[in-house]
Design a protein around this motif. Sequence first.
Motif, PDB file in Angstrom:
ATOM      1  N   THR A  19     -13.744  19.223 -20.153  1.00  0.00           N
ATOM      2  CA  THR A  19     -12.985  18.016 -19.813  1.00  0.00           C
ATOM      3  C   THR A  19     -12.497  17.353 -21.096  1.00  0.00           C
ATOM      4  O   THR A  19     -13.104  16.427 -21.636  1.00  0.00           O
ATOM      5  CB  THR A  19     -13.862  17.039 -19.006  1.00  0.00           C
ATOM      6  OG1 THR A  19     -14.432  17.724 -17.891  1.00  0.00           O
ATOM      7  CG2 THR A  19     -13.027  15.873 -18.492  1.00  0.00           C
ATOM      8  N   ASN A  29     -10.311  15.084 -23.654  1.00  0.00           N
ATOM      9  CA  ASN A  29      -9.682  13.764 -23.621  1.00  0.00           C
ATOM     10  C   ASN A  29      -8.183  13.967 -23.802  1.00  0.00           C
ATOM     11  O   ASN A  29      -7.713  14.309 -24.888  1.00  0.00           O
ATOM     12  CB  ASN A  29     -10.249  12.887 -24.738  1.00  0.00           C
ATOM     13  CG  ASN A  29      -9.682  11.472 -24.715  1.00  0.00           C
ATOM     14  OD1 ASN A  29      -8.615  11.223 -24.160  1.00  0.00           O
ATOM     15  ND2 ASN A  29     -10.378  10.545 -25.348  1.00  0.00           N
ATOM     16  N   THR A  30      -7.443  13.765 -22.731  1.00  0.00           N
ATOM     17  CA  THR A  30      -5.992  13.999 -22.772  1.00  0.00           C
ATOM     18  C   THR A  30      -5.219  12.703 -22.575  1.00  0.00           C
ATOM     19  O   THR A  30      -4.054  12.722 -22.158  1.00  0.00           O
ATOM     20  CB  THR A  30      -5.595  15.014 -21.688  1.00  0.00           C
ATOM     21  OG1 THR A  30      -6.023  14.528 -20.406  1.00  0.00           O
ATOM     22  CG2 THR A  30      -6.229  16.364 -21.938  1.00  0.00           C
ATOM     23  N   SER A  31      -5.847  11.593 -22.915  1.00  0.00           N
ATOM     24  CA  SER A  31      -5.242  10.282 -22.638  1.00  0.00           C
ATOM     25  C   SER A  31      -3.947  10.042 -23.400  1.00  0.00           C
ATOM     26  O   SER A  31      -3.133   9.208 -22.998  1.00  0.00           O
ATOM     27  CB  SER A  31      -6.241   9.170 -22.947  1.00  0.00           C
ATOM     28  OG  SER A  31      -6.684   9.234 -24.300  1.00  0.00           O
ATOM     29  N   ASP A  64      -7.082  13.760 -17.875  1.00  0.00           N
ATOM     30  CA  ASP A  64      -6.174  12.621 -17.690  1.00  0.00           C
ATOM     31  C   ASP A  64      -4.719  13.076 -17.834  1.00  0.00           C
ATOM     32  O   ASP A  64      -4.323  13.576 -18.889  1.00  0.00           O
ATOM     33  CB  ASP A  64      -6.517  11.557 -18.738  1.00  0.00           C
ATOM     34  CG  ASP A  64      -5.744  10.257 -18.554  1.00  0.00           C
ATOM     35  OD1 ASP A  64      -4.801  10.238 -17.749  1.00  0.00           O
ATOM     36  OD2 ASP A  64      -6.099   9.278 -19.227  1.00  0.00           O
ATOM     37  N   SER A 120      -2.171  10.906 -17.103  1.00  0.00           N
ATOM     38  CA  SER A 120      -1.415   9.664 -16.902  1.00  0.00           C
ATOM     39  C   SER A 120      -0.242   9.475 -17.856  1.00  0.00           C
ATOM     40  O   SER A 120       0.717   8.784 -17.519  1.00  0.00           O
ATOM     41  CB  SER A 120      -2.349   8.457 -16.994  1.00  0.00           C
ATOM     42  OG  SER A 120      -2.986   8.391 -18.262  1.00  0.00           O
ATOM     43  N   ASN A 121      -0.302  10.047 -19.066  1.00  0.00           N
ATOM     44  CA  ASN A 121       0.805   9.879 -20.019  1.00  0.00           C
ATOM     45  C   ASN A 121       1.679  11.118 -20.163  1.00  0.00           C
ATOM     46  O   ASN A 121       2.588  11.147 -20.992  1.00  0.00           O
ATOM     47  CB  ASN A 121       0.263   9.478 -21.392  1.00  0.00           C
ATOM     48  CG  ASN A 121      -0.149   8.021 -21.442  1.00  0.00           C
ATOM     49  OD1 ASN A 121       0.595   7.151 -21.020  1.00  0.00           O
ATOM     50  ND2 ASN A 121      -1.346   7.751 -21.934  1.00  0.00           N
ATOM     51  N   ASN A 171      -2.905  12.004 -11.666  1.00  0.00           N
ATOM     52  CA  ASN A 171      -2.118  10.793 -11.894  1.00  0.00           C
ATOM     53  C   ASN A 171      -0.926  11.159 -12.770  1.00  0.00           C
ATOM     54  O   ASN A 171      -1.035  11.241 -13.992  1.00  0.00           O
ATOM     55  CB  ASN A 171      -2.967   9.716 -12.568  1.00  0.00           C
ATOM     56  CG  ASN A 171      -2.172   8.458 -12.865  1.00  0.00           C
ATOM     57  OD1 ASN A 171      -0.984   8.369 -12.540  1.00  0.00           O
ATOM     58  ND2 ASN A 171      -2.798   7.484 -13.500  1.00  0.00           N
TER      59      ASN A 171
END
Length: 466
Positions: A338, A340-342, A364, A366-367, A394
């Motif tokens: 997992t 961190n792909t923020s 993630d 989201s971006n 998302n």
Amino acid sequence: MSNVILNKGRIIGSSDGDFDIIQPEENLLVATYSAPQVYTRPVEWLPMPSITPGEDKIHMLVAVHQNKPNYLQLKITGTTYSVDWGDGTVEQFSSGIKARRDINFNGTATASYYEPHDYRQAIVTITPVGGNFTQFDIHHDTDGTSSPDQDVNYSSPYNLDGYSNIMDVYMSAPNLTTLSIGYSHSRLEQFIYEGTNQITAMNSLFASNTRLRKVDIDITSNCTRMDTMFGSCHSLTEIPQNMDTTNITNMNSAFGSCYSLKTIPGLTASNCVDFAALFTSCYSLEEAPNIVMGATAACNSMFVNCITLREVPLYDTSSVTRMDSMFNNCRLLETIPTFNTSNVTNMNSMFYQCYRLRKVPPIDFSNVGTMTNIFYTCYSLTNDRFNRNLPRINASNCTNMHRMFMYCTRMKIAPYMDTSSVVNMSQMFGVCTSLESVPLYDTSSVVGTNANDQGMYYMFQSCYRL
């Protein structure tokens, strides 16, 4: 050996029986790759003379033919230097002046004859005269003069790129700051650098030396660049174990197309910003090394074409903005940690042709602005009532989902996604032949003519169970 059976691009089995049968059809193609073993120096080669720790000295083993040119050139900077050409000739050169010679076959020892390849051998030895080596260059020729490098003179017999008789290098130069090897030394198999050095940049140092099998050189804290250092060293099986990469800022393609490399030691590279294509086409790499990241922004194409890669550790990807094609064509990879792909904005083709990918962790999205082909031909990716192997996505900032799940033939239920910003959904679920259920997606932003890969063109092409 890796022995992979393909069926129109689909893995359907293997020689060791380890693959699932996915799409048994006609037109089978068997693709094999066998990595060489650990390097063993040919016993027929002349032994290299010893080097005292801390001294400046360079030995090069070269092949010398009877009826072919035996051109060799080199350049030392930092001191006047002496060259023993191994054919009975010894010459002295000033610092920065190129040393050149067509080594005399008749001057080499008859006992050095290597019958399988029809050449004698010579050991060329370079020693300083009253000073220390600071630069060593066995790269290409210049304008045919003894002046410092300007433009390459390709008509000169001393332009050695693509042709060189150097087979082995053994050297020591504690004060060396610049080393230039050049590409396509067609016979070079081994390079050993004894002791420490002061080299600040190793980018492209051994690139395209396709026969090179073993390299041993300290990468010290003085070094800031390793991009393409071993790029296209197809036969390389042994690399330096003493690599201080704490100050490296660029490792782009450092091990790209090292087909035979099976293991890579852990790296501490918290100052490196570019890992793009770092392990591209490392066909024999089964387990990715541990890497201490930090400032990294680019991981795009990092493992593309690592066809035997099975495991990837958890990296600190909190600063990464690009993961497009990161695992493209990693055919044996089943899942990833997992990450961190923020801050990631591009995931195009991230898992393209990951035939055995079975589960995607709750990363993630989201971006992420574009996800074209992200799961294209992930044949093993299942998502049904009993196995929820795709997270909620998302995708509120994503505008392009072209071919996002195309050929995900085992997926029965499409994942929940925020698609409010998506403009292009063309072929999004094309040939998802098991797809039975799709949630209600927001298509208010979709535009286009529903043709030419726009809008919702063939969004559910060949989804027979819908």
